[in-house]
Design an enzyme around this catalytic site. Structure first.
Site, PDB file in Angstrom:
ATOM      1  CG  ASP A  84      -1.939   1.015   1.284  1.00  0.00           C
ATOM      2  OD1 ASP A  84      -2.875   0.897   0.481  1.00  0.00           O
ATOM      3  OD2 ASP A  84      -1.867   1.943   2.110  1.00  0.00           O
ATOM      4  CD  GLU A 105      15.018 -14.493   5.084  1.00  0.00           C
ATOM      5  OE1 GLU A 105      14.020 -14.942   5.684  1.00  0.00           O
ATOM      6  OE2 GLU A 105      15.673 -13.516   5.486  1.00  0.00           O
TER       7      GLU A 105
HETATM    8  C1  GLC Z   1      -4.238   2.964  -0.734  1.00  0.00           C
HETATM    9  C2  GLC Z   1      -5.472   2.104  -0.649  1.00  0.00           C
HETATM   10  C3  GLC Z   1      -6.619   2.952  -0.202  1.00  0.00           C
HETATM   11  C4  GLC Z   1      -6.300   3.557   1.139  1.00  0.00           C
HETATM   12  C5  GLC Z   1      -4.964   4.290   1.126  1.00  0.00           C
HETATM   13  C6  GLC Z   1      -4.460   4.585   2.530  1.00  0.00           C
HETATM   14  O1  GLC Z   1      -4.329   3.919  -1.731  1.00  0.00           O
HETATM   15  O2  GLC Z   1      -5.692   1.460  -1.868  1.00  0.00           O
HETATM   16  O3  GLC Z   1      -7.807   2.222  -0.154  1.00  0.00           O
HETATM   17  O4  GLC Z   1      -7.307   4.446   1.513  1.00  0.00           O
HETATM   18  O5  GLC Z   1      -3.955   3.536   0.505  1.00  0.00           O
HETATM   19  O6  GLC Z   1      -3.988   3.419   3.138  1.00  0.00           O
END
Ligand code: GLC
Ligand code: CA
Length: 550
Positions: free
Chosen positions: A210, A260
């Site tokens: 993310d 790993e």
């Molecule tokens: C990313 C995710 C989204 C979230 C953001 C903050 O863009 O896809 O859904 O709100 O990160 O974590």
């Protein structure tokens, strides 16, 4: 130590995988509390296997107060009790592996939630303490520190700093319930290596990372920012908040952990960076793959599709990785609806246009949804013919439209509440799936649904589409089966088929033709599959066909 998992062997499986994204809270609910769960996913493993996908990616299932749909994580090494248990997780991995389906989990390293143990400790400790050093705490400006340390907005609305009772402020690029980690603190780095091992040891095959372009920041001076548009982000590695060159040191460390394992674990970066900055995220020393979101910003337009495809294929040659393709995910309006929004994709910032359309027209729209769906099916069939891997989002295989008219008081997305009427809600693509055409939640579970489901779900439920060879679900199943048979190499040769018609050859007996124009196009050869019926040898507008020759 090298650990094996059940699907040992091919280390390159991810290069042309079709990955199905599950939003766990909205996929299937086994215990009837209105929230999707792991037992629900386990009960639908056969459905996933019949679809013909290679892997699933699960959006966060961690304990969370759901301030941002689970992207506010309380504990990275556990499962939300409303969603299930670690034992159920192990069972799910095992069941999917038995069907040769790999598993990606979502890792959220830029921020935790404000209920994370470390954040609670930070609040309990004094300013300047080691506990506060895991996050980004600063004194405020003004005589009594009553003004935020800098003029920083967050992604979802006005303030990017929140004050705590002793007067200090902490930084959050997203909601105030998502405090940013301090990635200059080695403890943070170690914690995520531990997290990656924790899930890899449980047999997880890959990770979706993310906001992978955040993490490392230059905080002296503290940055100001009032917009998160890509055009505002520096494109040379010196932006104070995003895409800094140092972030790749973090991922080189992660790569050592991935290696790993046997086969090595893999990862895909969610990095909203300038396209020429994408390669290092996708490199073999880094995460290995990066999302290309260019199709999300493309309109229904042959020239746009062609340039997105050629640019990204050229980039994949440069990185040695494979390209990724995405038409829908949990953050955007579903593509069946998006392709009906007038003018979408023709403006330089399609996302602004999408937001504007949503805010102004969602309750009284007159979109041509049938055309949107036809284009969506055509775009998907085109995508499945491309070299590289496709990431598809739950429900798109049913041709679902976005549920744009959820009443405001039933929405959950902080982007909607914090966005001061400027941003769309992402709830419309997160509505629980329809499995049956009747019942309290259309077969989602024995109870209700945590977001309201529309009446038209009755016509598009899985049970209705399964028996119909012309349904969107059947198209996805047939296309994915054929793709396995036809996919031989990553070669793609463009064909010149006239204006508004995009064609390319993938091998001697696999040609893909998409009609973006307003006129039917003559097809004089054997059709392997098509997104709308070919009548009298004509490929209709808004349609794609795979042919065995020209
Ligand atoms: C990313 C995710 C989204 C979230 C953001 C903050 O863009 O896809 O859904 O709100 O990160 O974590
Ligand atoms: Ca449940």
């Amino acid at each position: 130590m090298t650990r094996k998992n059940q699907l040992a062997g091919d280390a390159h499986w991810w290069r042309n995988a079709v990955v199905y994204q599950i939003y766990p809270r909205s996929f299937a609910d086994a215990n009837g509390d209105g929230i999707g769960d792991l037992a629900g996913i386990i009960s639908r493993v056969d459905y996933l296997a019949n679809l013909g996908i290679d892997a699933v990616w699960m959006s966060p299932f961690y304990p969370s107060a759901l301030a941002d749909g689970g992207y506010d994580v309380d504990d990275y090494m556990d499962i939300d009790p409303r969603i299930g248990t670690l034992d159920q997780f192990d069972e799910l991995v095992q069941r999917l592996h038995e069907k040769s389906i790999r598993v990606f989990v979502d890792v959220v390293p830029n921020h935790s939630s404000d209920r994370h143990e470390w954040f609670k400790q930070a609040l309990a400790a004094a300013p300047g303490s080691p506990e506060r050093e895991r996050y980004i705490f600063r004194d405020g400006r003004g005589e009594n520190g009553e003004l935020p340390p800098s003029d920083l907005a967050s992604h979802f609305g006005p303030e990017g700093w929140t004050r705590v009772p002793d007067g200090q402020w902490y930084m959050h690029l997203f909601t105030k319930e998502q405090p940013d980690f301090n990635w200059d603190n080695p403890q943070v780095e170690e914690y995520f290596l531990k997290t990656l091992r924790f899930w890899s040891d449980r047999g997880v095959d890959g990770f979706r990372i993310d906001v992978a372009h955040a993490l490392k920041k230059n905080l002296s001076p503290l940055p100001d920012r009032d917009s998160y548009a890509l055009s505002v982000m520096k494109d040379d590695g010196t932006d104070p908040l995003f895409d800094r060159d140092e972030v790749h040191e973090v991922y080189r460390g992660w790569r050592k952990v991935f290696n790993e394992y046997d086969p090595p674990r893999v990862a895909v970066a969610e990095a909203w960076v300038h396209p020429h900055r994408r390669p290092p995220y996708a490199s073999e020393e880094g995460l290995g793959q990066a999302f290309n979101f260019d199709l999300l910003a493309s309109g229904w337009d042959a020239a746009q599709f062609k340039s997105v495809i050629s640019d990204n294929l050229a980039m994949s040659v440069e990185t040695g990785s494979s390209s990724t393709w995405v038409l829908s995910n949990h953050d955007v309006i579903r593509h069946a609806t998006r392709f009906a929004i007038p003018g979408y994709g023709l403006s330089p910032d399609s996302f602004d246009l999408e937001n504007q359309w949503y805010v102004q027209h969602r309750m009284d729209h007159d979109l041509d949804l049938a055309a949107g769906l036809a284009r969506a099916k055509a775009a998907t069939l085109l995508m499945f013919a491309l070299p590289g891997s496709s990431y598809i989002y739950q429900g798109e295989e049913l041709g679902l439209h976005d549920v744009v008219d959820i009443p405001s008081d039933q929405m959950q997305d902080p982007q909607w509440f914090r966005g001061e009427g400027k941003f769309k809600s992402r709830d419309g693509c997160r509505v629980p799936l329809p499995w049956e055409s009747s019942g309290s939640s259309f077969g989602f579970g024995p109870g209700g649904s945590h977001l309201p489901q529309p009446e038209w779900y009755a016509n598009v439920a899985v049970a209705v589409q399964e028996g119909d060879s012309k349904s969107t679900l059947s198209l996805y199943r047939q296309a994915l089966k054929l793709r396995r048979e036809l996919y031989q190499s990553d070669e793609l040769e463009w064909l010149d088929l006239g204006p508004g018609v995009l064609g390319f050859r993938r091998s001697a007996d696999w040609i893909c033709v998409t009609n973006f124009s307003h006129e039917p196009v003559e097809i004089a050869s054997k059709v392997l599959i098509s997104s709308t019926e070919i009548v009298d040898g004509l490929l209709q507008p808004n349609s794609t066909a795979w042919l065995s020759s020209l």
